[in-house]
Design a protein around this motif. Sequence first.
Motif, mmCIF file in Angstrom:
data_model
loop_
_atom_site.group_PDB
_atom_site.id
_atom_site.type_symbol
_atom_site.label_atom_id
_atom_site.label_comp_id
_atom_site.label_asym_id
_atom_site.label_seq_id
_atom_site.Cartn_x
_atom_site.Cartn_y
_atom_site.Cartn_z
ATOM 1 N N VAL A 30 0.839 -1.351 0.522
ATOM 2 C CA VAL A 30 -0.085 0.261 -0.170
ATOM 3 C C VAL A 30 0.846 1.483 0.059
ATOM 4 O O VAL A 30 1.402 1.774 0.772
ATOM 5 C CB VAL A 30 -1.123 0.496 1.103
ATOM 6 C CG1 VAL A 30 -2.015 0.949 1.484
ATOM 7 C CG2 VAL A 30 -2.095 -0.687 1.351
ATOM 8 N N THR A 31 1.001 2.078 -0.759
ATOM 9 C CA THR A 31 1.629 3.525 -1.408
ATOM 10 C C THR A 31 0.839 4.683 -0.495
ATOM 11 O O THR A 31 -0.511 4.551 -0.587
ATOM 12 C CB THR A 31 1.788 3.853 -2.119
ATOM 13 O OG1 THR A 31 2.861 2.581 -3.484
ATOM 14 C CG2 THR A 31 2.697 5.015 -2.569
ATOM 15 N N GLN A 32 0.883 5.552 0.178
ATOM 16 C CA GLN A 32 0.320 5.686 0.583
ATOM 17 C C GLN A 32 0.803 7.592 0.843
ATOM 18 O O GLN A 32 2.771 7.786 0.941
ATOM 19 C CB GLN A 32 0.293 5.918 2.767
ATOM 20 C CG GLN A 32 -0.537 5.193 2.652
ATOM 21 C CD GLN A 32 -0.082 4.627 4.254
ATOM 22 O OE1 GLN A 32 0.116 5.667 5.382
ATOM 23 N NE2 GLN A 32 -0.901 3.965 5.052
ATOM 24 N N ARG A 33 0.790 8.344 -0.454
ATOM 25 C CA ARG A 33 1.130 9.580 -0.485
ATOM 26 C C ARG A 33 0.482 10.827 0.334
ATOM 27 O O ARG A 33 -0.283 10.772 0.585
ATOM 28 C CB ARG A 33 0.875 10.020 -1.909
ATOM 29 C CG ARG A 33 1.655 8.822 -2.636
ATOM 30 C CD ARG A 33 1.696 9.099 -3.983
ATOM 31 N NE ARG A 33 2.088 7.640 -5.210
ATOM 32 C CZ ARG A 33 3.596 8.048 -5.596
ATOM 33 N NH1 ARG A 33 4.186 9.254 -5.737
ATOM 34 N NH2 ARG A 33 3.876 6.771 -5.838
ATOM 35 N N CYS A 38 6.144 9.819 0.463
ATOM 36 C CA CYS A 38 5.341 8.930 -0.110
ATOM 37 C C CYS A 38 5.528 7.755 0.649
ATOM 38 O O CYS A 38 7.099 7.484 0.752
ATOM 39 C CB CYS A 38 6.276 8.796 -1.509
ATOM 40 S SG CYS A 38 5.800 7.017 -2.172
ATOM 41 N N ARG A 39 5.485 6.893 1.420
ATOM 42 C CA ARG A 39 5.541 5.691 2.228
ATOM 43 C C ARG A 39 4.566 4.479 1.632
ATOM 44 O O ARG A 39 3.237 4.286 1.540
ATOM 45 C CB ARG A 39 5.551 6.060 3.768
ATOM 46 C CG ARG A 39 5.984 5.419 4.686
ATOM 47 C CD ARG A 39 5.228 5.764 5.425
ATOM 48 N NE ARG A 39 3.718 5.189 5.806
ATOM 49 C CZ ARG A 39 3.091 5.665 7.138
ATOM 50 N NH1 ARG A 39 3.581 6.652 8.104
ATOM 51 N NH2 ARG A 39 1.976 5.471 7.233
ATOM 52 N N VAL A 40 5.572 3.529 1.398
ATOM 53 C CA VAL A 40 4.918 2.175 1.367
ATOM 54 C C VAL A 40 5.323 1.174 2.226
ATOM 55 O O VAL A 40 6.694 1.273 3.516
ATOM 56 C CB VAL A 40 6.090 1.791 0.036
ATOM 57 C CG1 VAL A 40 5.556 0.688 -0.430
ATOM 58 C CG2 VAL A 40 6.303 2.776 -0.927
ATOM 59 N N GLN A 41 3.703 0.534 2.504
ATOM 60 C CA GLN A 41 4.091 -0.034 3.887
ATOM 61 C C GLN A 41 3.179 -1.751 3.183
ATOM 62 O O GLN A 41 1.769 -1.841 2.281
ATOM 63 C CB GLN A 41 3.179 0.258 5.359
ATOM 64 C CG GLN A 41 1.882 0.774 4.858
ATOM 65 C CD GLN A 41 1.339 1.403 6.107
ATOM 66 O OE1 GLN A 41 1.949 1.894 6.694
ATOM 67 N NE2 GLN A 41 -0.146 2.057 5.774
ATOM 68 N N ARG A 42 3.363 -2.893 3.815
ATOM 69 C CA ARG A 42 2.852 -3.760 3.573
ATOM 70 C C ARG A 42 1.498 -3.825 3.867
ATOM 71 O O ARG A 42 0.949 -2.758 4.965
ATOM 72 C CB ARG A 42 2.630 -4.625 5.072
ATOM 73 C CG ARG A 42 2.244 -5.094 6.044
ATOM 74 C CD ARG A 42 2.682 -6.885 6.881
ATOM 75 N NE ARG A 42 2.208 -6.619 8.530
ATOM 76 C CZ ARG A 42 0.725 -6.693 8.719
ATOM 77 N NH1 ARG A 42 0.256 -7.299 7.616
ATOM 78 N NH2 ARG A 42 0.694 -6.491 9.666
ATOM 79 N N ARG A 43 -0.203 -4.411 3.274
ATOM 80 C CA ARG A 43 -1.311 -4.556 3.404
ATOM 81 C C ARG A 43 -1.847 -4.734 5.033
ATOM 82 O O ARG A 43 -1.572 -6.094 4.774
ATOM 83 C CB ARG A 43 -1.777 -4.883 2.085
ATOM 84 C CG ARG A 43 -3.135 -4.721 1.818
ATOM 85 C CD ARG A 43 -3.784 -5.483 0.863
ATOM 86 N NE ARG A 43 -3.177 -4.963 -0.199
ATOM 87 C CZ ARG A 43 -3.752 -3.740 -0.546
ATOM 88 N NH1 ARG A 43 -5.003 -3.292 -0.363
ATOM 89 N NH2 ARG A 43 -3.148 -3.376 -1.553
ATOM 90 N N ARG A 44 -2.654 -4.293 5.072
ATOM 91 C CA ARG A 44 -3.663 -4.789 6.290
ATOM 92 C C ARG A 44 -4.462 -5.177 6.663
ATOM 93 O O ARG A 44 -4.815 -6.260 7.159
ATOM 94 C CB ARG A 44 -3.205 -3.644 8.024
ATOM 95 C CG ARG A 44 -2.061 -3.561 8.326
ATOM 96 C CD ARG A 44 -1.458 -2.880 9.750
ATOM 97 N NE ARG A 44 -0.119 -1.908 9.479
ATOM 98 C CZ ARG A 44 0.595 -2.849 10.162
ATOM 99 N NH1 ARG A 44 0.013 -3.578 11.038
ATOM 100 N NH2 ARG A 44 1.534 -2.123 10.433
#
Length: 114
Positions: A30-33, A38-44
Amino acid sequence: MLANLFGEAGVVIRHRDYAALRCLAGIAPVTQRSGKSCRVQRRRAANPRLVDSMYHWARVASQVDPICRQRYEALSMRDPTHGRVLRAGADRLLAVACAMLKAGTLYRRTAAET
């Protein structure tokens, strides 16, 4: 592990939808902008049983299968987190499983892979 995938994601497997399967199994990032960041983290937001199944499938494959072990070692040199490396390995296993389902073939390891 693959049997659990068939049981939990039957509709997605029936349509051979690789992108939806990645999201359902928690492998797609999941990319959060926000403005400049810009931060990419695992899908919860994923099926917890599929997440657990994919984790163990990738973990066992990286221990037993020589190709998965090589990919694990190559990725772990670049990325410090164990979970992210295993998610990348699970993504490859999922792509192979979807390709086999689309083609209707069985997995056969070639002589070059052994």
